[in-house]
Design a protein around this motif. Structure first.
Motif, mmCIF file in Angstrom:
data_model
loop_
_atom_site.group_PDB
_atom_site.id
_atom_site.type_symbol
_atom_site.label_atom_id
_atom_site.label_comp_id
_atom_site.label_asym_id
_atom_site.label_seq_id
_atom_site.Cartn_x
_atom_site.Cartn_y
_atom_site.Cartn_z
ATOM 1 N N ALA A 50 -0.458 7.509 1.371
ATOM 2 C CA ALA A 50 -1.851 7.633 1.465
ATOM 3 C C ALA A 50 -2.675 7.539 2.661
ATOM 4 O O ALA A 50 -3.563 8.482 2.891
ATOM 5 C CB ALA A 50 -2.333 6.397 0.569
ATOM 6 N N GLU A 51 -1.893 6.977 3.665
ATOM 7 C CA GLU A 51 -2.538 7.079 5.126
ATOM 8 C C GLU A 51 -2.407 8.603 5.598
ATOM 9 O O GLU A 51 -3.451 8.890 6.356
ATOM 10 C CB GLU A 51 -1.904 6.181 5.911
ATOM 11 C CG GLU A 51 -2.925 5.479 6.824
ATOM 12 C CD GLU A 51 -2.415 4.288 7.836
ATOM 13 O OE1 GLU A 51 -2.382 4.511 8.986
ATOM 14 O OE2 GLU A 51 -1.609 3.493 7.125
ATOM 15 N N VAL A 52 -1.417 9.080 5.505
ATOM 16 C CA VAL A 52 -1.331 10.464 6.201
ATOM 17 C C VAL A 52 -1.899 11.277 5.219
ATOM 18 O O VAL A 52 -2.644 12.348 5.680
ATOM 19 C CB VAL A 52 0.251 10.967 6.268
ATOM 20 C CG1 VAL A 52 0.604 12.228 6.652
ATOM 21 C CG2 VAL A 52 1.142 9.869 7.193
ATOM 22 N N ASN A 53 -1.930 11.419 3.922
ATOM 23 C CA ASN A 53 -2.669 11.931 3.181
ATOM 24 C C ASN A 53 -4.163 11.902 3.135
ATOM 25 O O ASN A 53 -5.002 13.074 3.178
ATOM 26 C CB ASN A 53 -2.415 11.575 1.430
ATOM 27 C CG ASN A 53 -1.050 11.898 1.064
ATOM 28 O OD1 ASN A 53 -0.335 12.765 1.800
ATOM 29 N ND2 ASN A 53 -0.595 11.444 0.066
ATOM 30 N N GLY A 54 -4.591 10.823 3.395
ATOM 31 C CA GLY A 54 -6.183 10.812 3.915
ATOM 32 C C GLY A 54 -6.492 11.428 5.014
ATOM 33 O O GLY A 54 -7.468 12.131 5.204
ATOM 34 N N MET A 55 -5.494 11.337 6.127
ATOM 35 C CA MET A 55 -5.884 11.995 7.396
ATOM 36 C C MET A 55 -5.875 13.517 7.185
ATOM 37 O O MET A 55 -6.229 14.330 7.777
ATOM 38 C CB MET A 55 -4.663 11.530 8.326
ATOM 39 C CG MET A 55 -5.126 11.784 9.738
ATOM 40 S SD MET A 55 -3.791 10.949 10.686
ATOM 41 C CE MET A 55 -3.710 12.252 12.067
ATOM 42 N N MET A 57 5.783 6.589 10.821
ATOM 43 C CA MET A 57 4.197 6.663 10.649
ATOM 44 C C MET A 57 3.334 7.079 11.666
ATOM 45 O O MET A 57 2.519 8.263 11.412
ATOM 46 C CB MET A 57 3.831 5.009 10.475
ATOM 47 C CG MET A 57 2.766 5.096 9.370
ATOM 48 S SD MET A 57 2.668 5.971 7.994
ATOM 49 C CE MET A 57 1.222 5.987 7.548
ATOM 50 N N GLU A 58 3.561 6.660 13.047
ATOM 51 C CA GLU A 58 2.778 7.116 14.090
ATOM 52 C C GLU A 58 2.903 8.505 14.557
ATOM 53 O O GLU A 58 2.284 9.113 14.647
ATOM 54 C CB GLU A 58 2.724 6.057 15.128
ATOM 55 C CG GLU A 58 2.114 4.844 14.855
ATOM 56 C CD GLU A 58 0.453 5.015 14.494
ATOM 57 O OE1 GLU A 58 -0.073 5.525 15.238
ATOM 58 O OE2 GLU A 58 0.353 4.361 13.402
ATOM 59 N N VAL A 65 2.545 4.186 1.102
ATOM 60 C CA VAL A 65 2.699 4.536 2.466
ATOM 61 C C VAL A 65 1.885 5.949 2.857
ATOM 62 O O VAL A 65 1.437 6.231 3.940
ATOM 63 C CB VAL A 65 4.066 4.436 3.289
ATOM 64 C CG1 VAL A 65 4.216 5.329 4.485
ATOM 65 C CG2 VAL A 65 4.564 2.893 3.258
ATOM 66 N N LYS A 92 1.576 11.065 12.054
ATOM 67 C CA LYS A 92 0.127 11.033 12.458
ATOM 68 C C LYS A 92 -0.251 12.204 13.631
ATOM 69 O O LYS A 92 -0.945 12.779 13.679
ATOM 70 C CB LYS A 92 -0.547 9.870 12.685
ATOM 71 C CG LYS A 92 -0.632 8.907 11.507
ATOM 72 C CD LYS A 92 -1.469 7.541 11.845
ATOM 73 C CE LYS A 92 -1.611 6.477 10.625
ATOM 74 N NZ LYS A 92 -2.040 5.308 11.306
ATOM 75 N N PRO A 138 0.834 -1.164 0.102
ATOM 76 C CA PRO A 138 0.007 0.073 -0.139
ATOM 77 C C PRO A 138 0.852 1.046 -0.134
ATOM 78 O O PRO A 138 1.897 1.434 0.566
ATOM 79 C CB PRO A 138 -0.628 -0.079 1.390
ATOM 80 C CG PRO A 138 -0.637 -1.368 1.911
ATOM 81 C CD PRO A 138 0.553 -1.852 1.283
#
Length: 392
Positions: A17-22, A339-340, A15, A343, A13
Motif C-alpha cells: 500500500a505504501e509504494v502504491n500510494g506513492m 521497502m526503502e 506492505v 521507494k 498493514p
C-alpha cells in the motif's frame, strides 16, 4: 466503541500500500511511472472469449444467480484441460470447483479446513494469501523454505517432529510468486509420499502453469500417483488467458477438500456471473494458440529485462517461469532494505517494483519485478535504473 477487531489485529498493514500510494501521488502530479509492481497482465483476453461474454450477456435470462460451484460446462472444461495438459483424470462433479480467482478459493478453503490454533506450513517468501488466508482463519503459520531443494524437506521433517500442535496443512506454489522457483515431478513424488506418511494436506497453487520458458511444461502435483488422497490444486484463468479482472479460477483434486470448499462457498456466494463462466468455457475449449503467444511474449520481455538491467549494472537472475523476476537489491543499496530501495527506485528512476519484504521476512533483500510493460518501456526502466545506480 471497541475497534480491536480480532482478525484485523492479526493482519499487518498491507506492505504494498505504501509504494502504491506513492506511485498514485506521482502519477497525479503528471509524472511518468513505469509500473512493474503488480502482476497485472497488460494483454487483452482472446477475442473469441470476449465475444462469448458479450453474446451470453445479451441474453435476458443470463443475469440471475449462477451456481456457486460453477456451471457444469465449466467444470467439465476444466476436467478436460487437466486430462489434455497433465494426463490427469478428474471427476467434474466431485473433484472440480470453480472459484472467484484462485485467491478467493485459497482463502475460503482456509476457512473451511482450519480451526484457531491449527499450525499451517507455508513457504517464505510467498504470495501473501498463502499465509494470510490461514491467519485470517485463526491458524498459526510456520515457515518453510520457498526453494524446492533438500533444505525444504529437512525443514519439513523438523516442523513435523517438533511443532505442537502438529501441522495439518502444507501450502506450496510452483512456478512460484514471487521467486519464480520451479518444481519437477520428482519433487512432487517425494512430497506426496511425505504427506501420505505424515497425514497432512497439500495445497498446491498452480496459477502460473502455462508461463514457463524451458522445453519442459510445468507439471501438476496431481499427476503423481496417490496425490488425490492428500492434495488439492488451484489454477486460474488470470495469467493463462489474460483474464485477471474476470476473477475465475479452479480448485481440482481431493474430493473431501473440494466438498469442504463447496460447502463454505455455498453460504458465501452465488458463483461468478454466468456470462463470465460461459466465456471461460470458450477459453478452455477453444483454440489454445493464445497460450503459446502469451508465453513467448513474457519470455521476450524476460530476456529484455535481464539484458538491459544487466547492462545498467543490476544483475538479475534469469527466471525459468512465471511473469516475475526475483531480483537481489544492488550491492550499493543493500543497506536500505527492500521497502526503502523500492521507494528510491520509484522517486528517482520512475520505476515501481514490489518490495520483497511484502512476501515475508525471508523476502528482505529482494524486489519482485513484474513483466507487465512492453519491451520499449522495460528498456526505458533500465535507463532510469542506470541513472540511480550511478548516483549511488
Amino acid at each position: 466503541m471497541h475497534t480491536d477487531f480480532y482478525r484485523i489485529e492479526r493482519l499487518p498493514p498491507y506492505v504494498f500500500a505504501e509504494v502504491n500510494g506513492m506511485r498514485a501521488a506521482m502519477r497525479a502530479e503528471g509524472r511518468d511511472v513505469i509500473d512493474l509492481g503488480m502482476g497485472n497482465p497488460d494483454s487483452p483476453p482472446p477475442a473469441h472469449v470476449v465475444a462469448k461474454l458479450a453474446e451470453v450477456a445479451a441474453k435476458p435470462d443470463a443475469h440471475g444467480y449462477s451456481a456457486s460451484k460453477g456451471i457444469p460446462g465449466l467444470r467439465k472444461a476444466q476436467a478436460a484441460y487437466y486430462q489434455r495438459r497433465f494426463g490427469v483424470e478428474v471427476d467434474p462433479d466431485s473433484e472440480v470447483i470453480v472459484t472467484l480467482g484462485s485467491k478467493e478459493g485459497l482463502a475460503n478453503l482456509a476457512q473451511a479446513i482450519t480451526a484457531p490454533g491449527d499450525v499451517i506450513l507455508a513457504p517464505n517468501p510467498s504470495y501473501p494469501i498463502h499465509s494470510f488466508g490461514f491467519i485470517i482463519a485463526g491458524a498459526a503459520i510456520r515457515s518453510i523454505p520457498a526453494a524446492p531443494g533438500e533444505e525444504f524437506f529437512e525443514r519439513l521433517r523438523m516442523a513435523m517432529r517438533y511443532t505442537v500442535p502438529r501441522p495439518k496443512v502444507l501450502v506450496i506454489g510452483y512456478p512460484s510468486n514471487p521467486t519464480a522457483y520451479v518444481a519437477d515431478v520428482a519433487f512432487y513424488e517425494k512430497l506426496v509420499a511425505f504427506a501420505r506418511e505424515h497425514g497432512i494436506w497439500i495445497i498446491s497453487d498452480l496459477a502460473y502453469a502455462e508461463i514457463y520458458f524451458g522445453d519442459t511444461p510445468t507439471p501438476s502435483i496431481l499427476a503423481v500417483e496417490g496425490a488425490k488422497e492428500v492434495a488439492i490444486e488451484f489454477t486460474s484463468m488470470s495469467k493463462t488467458y489474460s483474464m485477471a479482472g474476470w476473477r475465475i479460477g479452479f480448485a481440482v483434486g481431493n474430493r473431501e477438500l473440494i466438498a469442504a470448499l463447496t460447502r463454505v462457498k455455498s453460504y458465501l456466494d452465488y458463483g461468478a456471473f454466468t456470462p463470465v463462466q460461459a466465456a471461460a468455457v470458450a477459453a478452455l475449449n477453444g483454440p489454445q494458440d493464445c497460450i503459446a503467444e502469451t508465453r513467448a511474449l513474457y519470455k521476450k520481455r524476460r530476456d529484455v529485462l535481464v539484458e538491459s538491467f544487466g547492462r545498467a549494472g543490476w544483475d538479475i537472475p534469469v527466471p525459468q517461469a512465471s511473469m516475475f523476476a526475483w531480483a537481489p537489491i544492488p550491492d550499493a543499496f543493500q543497506a536500505l532494505g527492500s521497502m526503502e530501495f523500492s521507494k528510491r527506485l520509484l522517486a528517482e528512476a520512475g520505476v515501481a517494483v514490489a518490495p520483497g519484504v511484502g512476501f515475508g521476512e525471508e523476502g528482505e533483500g529482494f524486489v519482485r519485478i513484474a513483466l507487465v510493460e512492453n519491451e520499449q518501456r522495460l528498456r526505458q526502466a533500465a535507463r532510469g535504473v542506470k541513472k540511480l545506480l550511478k548516483s549511488g
